[in-house]
Each structure stands twice: as structure tokens, then as C-alpha cells.
Design a protein around this motif. Sequence first.
Motif, short mmCIF file in Angstrom:
data_model
loop_
_atom_site.label_atom_id
_atom_site.label_comp_id
_atom_site.label_asym_id
_atom_site.label_seq_id
_atom_site.Cartn_x
_atom_site.Cartn_y
_atom_site.Cartn_z
N ARG A 66 7.20 20.69 -30.47
CA ARG A 66 8.39 20.58 -29.77
C ARG A 66 7.84 19.80 -28.29
O ARG A 66 6.83 19.87 -27.93
CB ARG A 66 9.24 21.84 -29.39
N ILE A 67 8.98 19.41 -27.45
CA ILE A 67 8.74 18.68 -26.28
C ILE A 67 9.89 18.80 -25.53
O ILE A 67 11.04 18.67 -26.01
CB ILE A 67 8.27 17.33 -26.77
N SER A 68 9.77 18.89 -24.31
CA SER A 68 10.70 18.85 -23.24
C SER A 68 10.95 17.54 -22.59
O SER A 68 10.05 16.87 -22.33
CB SER A 68 10.34 19.84 -22.16
N LEU A 69 12.47 17.18 -22.64
CA LEU A 69 12.63 15.63 -22.47
C LEU A 69 13.80 15.96 -21.24
O LEU A 69 14.58 16.83 -21.29
CB LEU A 69 13.07 14.95 -23.59
N PRO A 78 22.09 25.99 -9.39
CA PRO A 78 21.00 24.91 -9.30
C PRO A 78 20.86 24.04 -10.63
O PRO A 78 21.13 24.44 -11.73
CB PRO A 78 19.63 25.78 -9.54
N ASP A 79 20.85 22.75 -10.44
CA ASP A 79 20.61 21.80 -11.49
C ASP A 79 19.43 21.85 -12.30
O ASP A 79 18.28 22.17 -11.55
CB ASP A 79 20.77 20.48 -11.02
N THR A 80 19.77 21.76 -13.62
CA THR A 80 18.61 21.91 -14.61
C THR A 80 18.45 20.47 -15.04
O THR A 80 19.57 19.67 -15.62
CB THR A 80 18.74 22.89 -15.60
N TYR A 81 17.41 20.03 -15.48
CA TYR A 81 17.14 18.45 -15.87
C TYR A 81 16.57 18.28 -17.14
O TYR A 81 16.62 17.14 -17.79
CB TYR A 81 16.25 17.92 -14.91
N TYR A 82 16.14 19.43 -18.18
CA TYR A 82 15.47 19.20 -19.32
C TYR A 82 16.05 20.11 -20.52
O TYR A 82 16.58 20.96 -20.39
CB TYR A 82 13.79 19.63 -18.92
N VAL A 83 15.74 19.56 -21.69
CA VAL A 83 16.01 20.05 -22.80
C VAL A 83 14.95 20.09 -23.77
O VAL A 83 14.04 19.28 -23.42
CB VAL A 83 17.29 19.57 -23.55
N TYR A 84 14.72 20.93 -24.75
CA TYR A 84 13.77 21.00 -25.80
C TYR A 84 14.33 20.19 -26.95
O TYR A 84 15.41 20.66 -27.44
CB TYR A 84 13.35 22.54 -26.07
N VAL A 85 13.30 19.44 -27.68
CA VAL A 85 13.60 18.77 -28.64
C VAL A 85 12.29 19.23 -29.82
O VAL A 85 11.24 19.08 -29.39
CB VAL A 85 13.53 17.36 -28.71
#
Length: 470
Positions: free
Chosen positions: A104-107, A129-136
Amino acid sequence: MNSDGCSFAFKTTALLIKSAETINCSEPTTDALITALKENIFGKTEIRPVINLKTPTNISVSFTLYGVLDVDEKAQKLNTYIWLNLYWNIEGLSWDPVECGTDRISLPRKLLWRPDIVIKEFIDENRVPDTYYVYVENTGKVTDDLPYHVISSCNLDIYTFPFDIQNCSFTFNSYQHTMLDVQLSIAITVEESFKYSLEVMTTKGEWELVEMLAEKPTIPSQEMNNSRDALTYYIVLRRRATLYVVNLLIPSCFLIAVDLFSFLLPPQNVDRSAFKMTLILGYTVFLLLMNDLLPVTGNTLPLINAFFSLCLALMVASLLETILIINIQCGSSHYGPLPQWAKVFFLNYLAKLVFLSKKPSDQKCNPEEHRTETKHNDSVIESPQSEAVHKTPPTLQELRKISHELLSIRQQVNQHFNTDESADEWVNLGQVIDRLLFGLYLIFLSVSFVTIVVVWLYWYNKIAFLILYK
């Protein structure tokens, strides 16, 4: 127009087919995986990640309640902080974790298509707070975790305040996509969400989480073209009532108990009315000071308000009763003799009913005997005078004169005794009425308090049953 449409369809189909291919990495490094993902999924945020557009995207939803910040009864708003978890699949995306070096990788979130899931009851801005990443993951599964500061509408029923239970709902649905495009499902069981929420919840304020429920509304097939799929979670909250019991209910019970025992004060010797007026004034000030603790809403009147009104009404009724008794006892010297029917009804029957014994009269002599004896003495004294006044010595005449004066004084004393006896009867009447009204006051107070407690328990259990077992 037809050629443009066909060209767009061809490009979309080509895009989807390309997405269906398994990506290959040149080496097991992050750079190689990123390069392969750029060629296949990056920048394709315009359409859902499916091979066939007629295939709906399944979004799994779960959330964790991190804190209950506030419940505004007046505005009918619930203020909470949650962690929202969304899961969906990019169809056709996969890679070999050995070949690419990771499973898996965070994008960056902006590089992928994301579902437009919203909370239907949301009525304010999401200030987090803003979050910017998801896990794939290597299987194409996408995990998106979002913090939410949820200010939602909630129908708050405060009738049983402060022993109330509130049931607020969070309805998750797609803002734009219909059920044919996006479908929702529960990611983890609601029991697990509830258990985890209790573990991570940091707020220990006025409200406690007692239950979480979930349901998925059924939508008829003929309405699927225009309906959004939805998933509803129910948050069951119970108010911690200790603060209100200590600051509101217990002081009110103490004051009403003091008012009850004030009936033991003798009204003819102690100014009971001044004591009761001071008690009413103190209770009024107490309610004004504690008014900020009471909820304000236009839907229903809390039962505790009826309790406070009842306490104040009982205190006022007690004061009026005291005024009546004092008027009877202190004004008895100006009244005439007590009517015979009042003597029989109040001093004989009601006095026994309220266990009040009649005081024995302080008068030792019978007025009729006084009058008979007076007439006899007058005749005894007057008869010798009529026979031989000239033969009576001066000393005997002086004694007769003193006897007449003593009889006159005795008649005045008898008249005074008769007046005191009438006043005593009025005082006894006041004591009987005071004892009777005290008994009625005690009965009404007991019945009222028991009724309020029963109604409180009934509605509390009814609401709890409807919420938890509906």
C-alpha cells in the motif's frame, strides 16, 4: 455532434480499459510504483473508477465518535467531533507487492476520484484541519479517513430533563450521485464502532454515549433513478443528571421540607407568616439564580418546571393558610360567641379526627349558679332590710353594703370569664383548622411528589425503550 459523442465515448472506454490492466513496476521502489501509478490512475478524477459506467461504486462507511462538545436545546443542535472512514475500490487496479516493494501507498487526495459523501443533518461549516492523503492498497482498495466537526440538527426532547435521553441521527448519502452510481454499506458493525468510540472518547462532560444504532433505508427499485442511497447512524446520548440533582432538586426539596415543618410553629406566639414570606422570597431568588441551568426550548415544557411551580404554589398556599389562622386566633377577642354548629362540627368531630384534644375550661363555676346564688343572697339581705331597718346596728348595715359591692364585683368577673371562654373557643377553632390544613397539605404534597416521580420514570423508560428497542 455524433462524431464528438463517439470520440468522447471512445476516449472514456479506452481510459477505463487501461485502468483495468495490472500495473508493473520496473523495480521494487517507491519511485517505480509512483511512475506506474501516474500512467494508470493519477489525474483521472472526472469519472468513477469502474470498468463499466453502469456498475455502481460501493462505498463502505464507518465512523468513530471522538467527542460530544455541546448540545444546544434552544437551537436544537448537536455539536460533535467524529472520525469518518470511507472505503471503495478502483476497479482493475492491482500490483504485485513483491515486484513493487509495498502492498500500500499514501497518495494525495486530489489526484484520485473521491465520493461526494455528506451528512444530511449538517447545518454548519466543517472547521477541522485539512488532510491531504489517502491510502491505496495493491488490490485497488482506497481508504480515506477524515476528521469532521459536525454541527447537526437534532430533535431534542427535554420533557424529562435532567433525566433525558436524546437520539440524534447522522445520515450519510451521496450529494449528487444516485443509487445507480453510488451505493453505501456499513464497513464495520455498529457494535464495534460503539465500543471503539467509548475507548477513544475524551470528553467527559454533561453527556455520555449509551448506544449507537444503524440502519439502511430500503428504496423501491422504481425510485432508484432519482434517489440517493443512504446510511443512517443513531447516536443515543444520556445526560449526566448529578449536577442538576445537587443544584436544583435537592435544595428545592429541602426548602419545601422547611415549609412543611414550619406548621409546627405556634402561630399565636411566633410570627409564622414572616418566616414563610422569607422562605418564599429565598426560593424565588434561588430560582432566578439557577435559571441558567434550565434548558430553553419552544417544543415542550420540562417536567422540572412543573415541579418548581408546584413547590412555589405550595409555599404560597401555606402562607395563606397561616394568615387565615392568625386572623382567627388574634382577632377572637373581637368576635361574638362561636356558633353552636361550629362548636359541634369543629371542636367535637374534627378535633377528634385530627387528634387534637379539647382543653378544659379554666372556669370553675357555673354562671347560672352564680346568678341563683346572687338572687338568693339579695333576697336574704333585702328581707331583713324591709322588716327592720331602724333596728339594724350601724356595723351590720356596713357589712350589707360591702356584700352588695362584692356581688357587683363577682358579676363583672363572671362576665369577664364568659368573654375569655368565647375567645378560647375561637382559638381552639383556629388550632383545629390549622391541624386539618396541615394534614391536607401533607397529603397533597406527598401525592404531588409521587405523581411527578412516577411520570418522570414512565416517560424516561418509554423514551429509552422507543430509542433502544424500536
